[in-house]
Design an enzyme around this catalytic site. Sequence first.
Site, PDB file in Angstrom:
ATOM      1  CE  LYS A 256      -4.074   1.978   2.212  1.00  0.00           C
ATOM      2  NZ  LYS A 256      -3.729   3.380   2.082  1.00  0.00           N
ATOM      3  NE  ARG A 261      -7.082   4.480  -6.676  1.00  0.00           N
ATOM      4  CZ  ARG A 261      -7.998   3.667  -6.193  1.00  0.00           C
ATOM      5  NH1 ARG A 261      -8.512   3.889  -5.013  1.00  0.00           N
ATOM      6  NH2 ARG A 261      -8.398   2.619  -6.878  1.00  0.00           N
ATOM      7  NE  ARG A 276      -9.508   8.005  -1.894  1.00  0.00           N
ATOM      8  CZ  ARG A 276     -10.792   8.070  -1.567  1.00  0.00           C
ATOM      9  NH1 ARG A 276     -11.685   8.360  -2.491  1.00  0.00           N
ATOM     10  NH2 ARG A 276     -11.172   7.882  -0.313  1.00  0.00           N
ATOM     11  CG  PHE A 347      -2.847  -0.416  -7.828  1.00  0.00           C
ATOM     12  CD1 PHE A 347      -4.211  -0.377  -7.991  1.00  0.00           C
ATOM     13  CD2 PHE A 347      -2.203   0.655  -7.226  1.00  0.00           C
ATOM     14  CE1 PHE A 347      -4.948   0.712  -7.551  1.00  0.00           C
ATOM     15  CE2 PHE A 347      -2.925   1.755  -6.780  1.00  0.00           C
ATOM     16  CZ  PHE A 347      -4.306   1.788  -6.950  1.00  0.00           C
ATOM     17  NE  ARG A 424     -14.462   3.377   2.080  1.00  0.00           N
ATOM     18  CZ  ARG A 424     -13.233   3.844   1.956  1.00  0.00           C
ATOM     19  NH1 ARG A 424     -12.205   3.049   2.082  1.00  0.00           N
ATOM     20  NH2 ARG A 424     -13.030   5.125   1.721  1.00  0.00           N
ATOM     21  CE  LYS A 430      -8.569   1.801   4.428  1.00  0.00           C
ATOM     22  NZ  LYS A 430      -8.709   3.175   4.004  1.00  0.00           N
TER      23      LYS A 430
HETATM   24  P1  ATP Z   1      -6.362   5.695   2.871  1.00  0.00           P
HETATM   25  O1  ATP Z   1      -6.390   6.999   3.596  1.00  0.00           O
HETATM   26  O2  ATP Z   1      -6.193   4.507   3.747  1.00  0.00           O
HETATM   27  O3  ATP Z   1      -5.415   5.696   1.701  1.00  0.00           O
HETATM   28  P2  ATP Z   1      -8.606   5.993   1.090  1.00  0.00           P
HETATM   29  O4  ATP Z   1     -10.011   6.226   1.539  1.00  0.00           O
HETATM   30  O5  ATP Z   1      -7.916   7.056   0.348  1.00  0.00           O
HETATM   31  O6  ATP Z   1      -7.809   5.497   2.351  1.00  0.00           O
HETATM   32  P3  ATP Z   1      -8.892   3.269   0.415  1.00  0.00           P
HETATM   33  O7  ATP Z   1      -9.542   2.712  -0.772  1.00  0.00           O
HETATM   34  O8  ATP Z   1      -9.562   3.060   1.693  1.00  0.00           O
HETATM   35  O9  ATP Z   1      -8.595   4.773   0.112  1.00  0.00           O
HETATM   36  O10 ATP Z   1      -7.432   2.676   0.541  1.00  0.00           O
HETATM   37  C1  ATP Z   1      -6.757   2.367  -0.616  1.00  0.00           C
HETATM   38  C2  ATP Z   1      -5.923   3.549  -1.036  1.00  0.00           C
HETATM   39  O11 ATP Z   1      -4.582   3.163  -0.970  1.00  0.00           O
HETATM   40  C3  ATP Z   1      -6.184   3.914  -2.485  1.00  0.00           C
HETATM   41  O12 ATP Z   1      -7.094   4.980  -2.609  1.00  0.00           O
HETATM   42  C4  ATP Z   1      -4.811   4.264  -3.024  1.00  0.00           C
HETATM   43  O13 ATP Z   1      -4.625   5.662  -3.015  1.00  0.00           O
HETATM   44  C5  ATP Z   1      -3.838   3.647  -2.045  1.00  0.00           C
HETATM   45  N1  ATP Z   1      -3.056   2.522  -2.585  1.00  0.00           N
HETATM   46  C6  ATP Z   1      -1.720   2.403  -2.486  1.00  0.00           C
HETATM   47  N2  ATP Z   1      -1.293   1.254  -3.015  1.00  0.00           N
HETATM   48  C7  ATP Z   1      -2.378   0.600  -3.467  1.00  0.00           C
HETATM   49  C8  ATP Z   1      -2.574  -0.656  -4.104  1.00  0.00           C
HETATM   50  N3  ATP Z   1      -1.560  -1.475  -4.374  1.00  0.00           N
HETATM   51  N4  ATP Z   1      -3.851  -0.985  -4.447  1.00  0.00           N
HETATM   52  C9  ATP Z   1      -4.877  -0.175  -4.171  1.00  0.00           C
HETATM   53  N5  ATP Z   1      -4.752   1.016  -3.563  1.00  0.00           N
HETATM   54  C10 ATP Z   1      -3.522   1.406  -3.204  1.00  0.00           C
END
Ligand code: ATP
Length: 590
Positions: A256, A261, A276, A347, A424, A430
């Site tokens: 991660k 993103r 994102r 990814f 989600r 995660k």
């Molecule tokens: P967080 O603050 O934990 O990043 P979030 O709400 O932005 O949370 P989530 O979908 O909950 O997003 O967590 C996945 C996030 O992690 C993605 O939005 C992405 O930005 C990041 N990420 C990093 N590496 C990866 C990966 N290998 N696959 C998917 N997402 C990844």
Amino acid sequence: MEYRLIAETYSKIEGTTKRLEMTDYLVKLLKKTPSKIIDKVVYLTQGKLYADYMGVELGLAEKLAMKAIAKATGLEEKRLGDTLQKLGDLGLVAEEATKKKKQTSLFAFEKKEKLTVEKVYENFEKIARSSGQRSQERKINLLAELLNLAEGIEARYIIRTIEGKLRLGIADMTILDALSIAFGGSKELRKEIERAYNIHPDLGFIAKKLAEEGMEGVRDIKIQIGVPIRAMLAERLPSLEEILEKMGGKAAFEYKYDGMRIQAHVGKEKTYLYSRRLENLTGQFPDVVKAINEAFKGENGIFDGEAVPVDINTGELLPFQMVSHRRGRKYDIEKAMEEIPVVLFTFDVLYLNGENMTVKSYPERRKALEEWIEETNRVKFAHRIVSDNIDKIKRFFNKAIEDGCEGLVAKNIGEESIYRAGAREFLWIKYKRDYRAEMADTTDLVVVGAFAGKGKRKGTYGALLMAAYNPDGDRFETVCKLGSGFTDEQLANLPKMFEGYRIEKKHPRVWSEIEADYWFIPKIVLEIRGAEITLSPTHTCARDVIEKESGLAIRFPRFTGRWRTDKSPEEATTTKELVEMYRNQVKKIT
Ligand code: ATP
């Protein structure tokens, strides 16, 4: 269509906090709206002119809006300013001013032209796009023209919208409900409309399709290069054991990355990048655009990934804040690219050579990704393992942390593992650390090797390999690569400084599993400050002491500027001391 209709709906919406009532008012408005302008009505209701990803922003400065009100009503700016002090909202000031004007106007009995939605939208658009010389004057005139035709609450909402302060609190999901009810009589169509919205998040566009072509048109909406897809998100669970179980005993585990993103759309003519939140980032990362264009071998494609800043010399990932500096920075982009290069860790692939990939399973998508992208220095695949072995997964997690990542994202590998845009769910889970530790003290470490420099550091060392002393085995065990904290002059001098200590092969008292470009006799001691001590499958320091097959590493190490010439290498920080430091770190819950 008269703007009054919209203004009256806004006023009703403002008067309620119930989502159902809000939806109801919207439904009534949508039903009265001619299909030709339904997109505009939808955008205006959300206080915008286009879908967010188009990047056209409303937001006229208060000072200019005030001038326009003065111009349209003949009231003095000073007086308007006083009223603003009293009412605290320029929309209300405009409302009062237009009412006053009507009372005092000699021509009040004259029937004036009605203010239409079309006219409001047209002038807003001209204001939003107006730039350069004399644009302020032009903006004031365009707004004054609207206010001249507006009365009461119309003026209120015109001002709030143009100031970017409409804030009726109508979420996208409420509009989806309203569209379903307005065109289908109930919420039954909602799911299908939402499918279209997830791959084409433009509510104006969807409303128009519905109004003009019905559900046929909506079903026909396809993924398109240049239109961002809503990102798939991850659920969370508190332990790797639970994650593995939820995934059916086996899954893919990806690093991660802690960056930003990015959804990259590579078209035949143009490449676009989206965040994102679907903002257009293309202009801010020309290096990422270039990198993905070079790495991709197909016709067109949409890729999901995380952009992370890297230290080109140590190859280590840098803290995320370094990328955020680049965000929003319109100037000096060139300079920023050089200072803070980013690597895009891809990814996923959502669209490939004209084919919708979101309906395929994760293993198929990952295979296609690896087939059509060629890894370069700047584009890589997210590091991953596919495993059912909890110990192996835990070690992989430690490695992810050591390598500067936040943790892991587990991905379902079953047939059902499609890309669920905008959702989600447990197809992705995660797992992050629940704390972040902080190193309280500095350490004194021994230089045992070095790596050849790249970029600006070509010709000198890019980083040094540092070790702690283990008196039990009388050896030096590696704990980090050090590339930060040196002045340019110090950097340039490093090869000369270490000339006298250079040896052909790794010194017999050095235990390293990393292959350095140059090896030294352990002699020179430097003072290092780090962010925290983490478990490490790569470094040998205190290997197996805390956890099997793991050593310790210092994350984000930095030279303090102090050469510990007063210390012999055997007086450097010991591996035992590092174990103590690891155990005593202040652990902050994140
Ligand atoms: P967080 O603050 O934990 O990043 P979030 O709400 O932005 O949370 P989530 O979908 O909950 O997003 O967590 C996945 C996030 O992690 C993605 O939005 C992405 O930005 C990041 N990420 C990093 N590496 C990866 C990966 N290998 N696959 C998917 N997402 C990844």
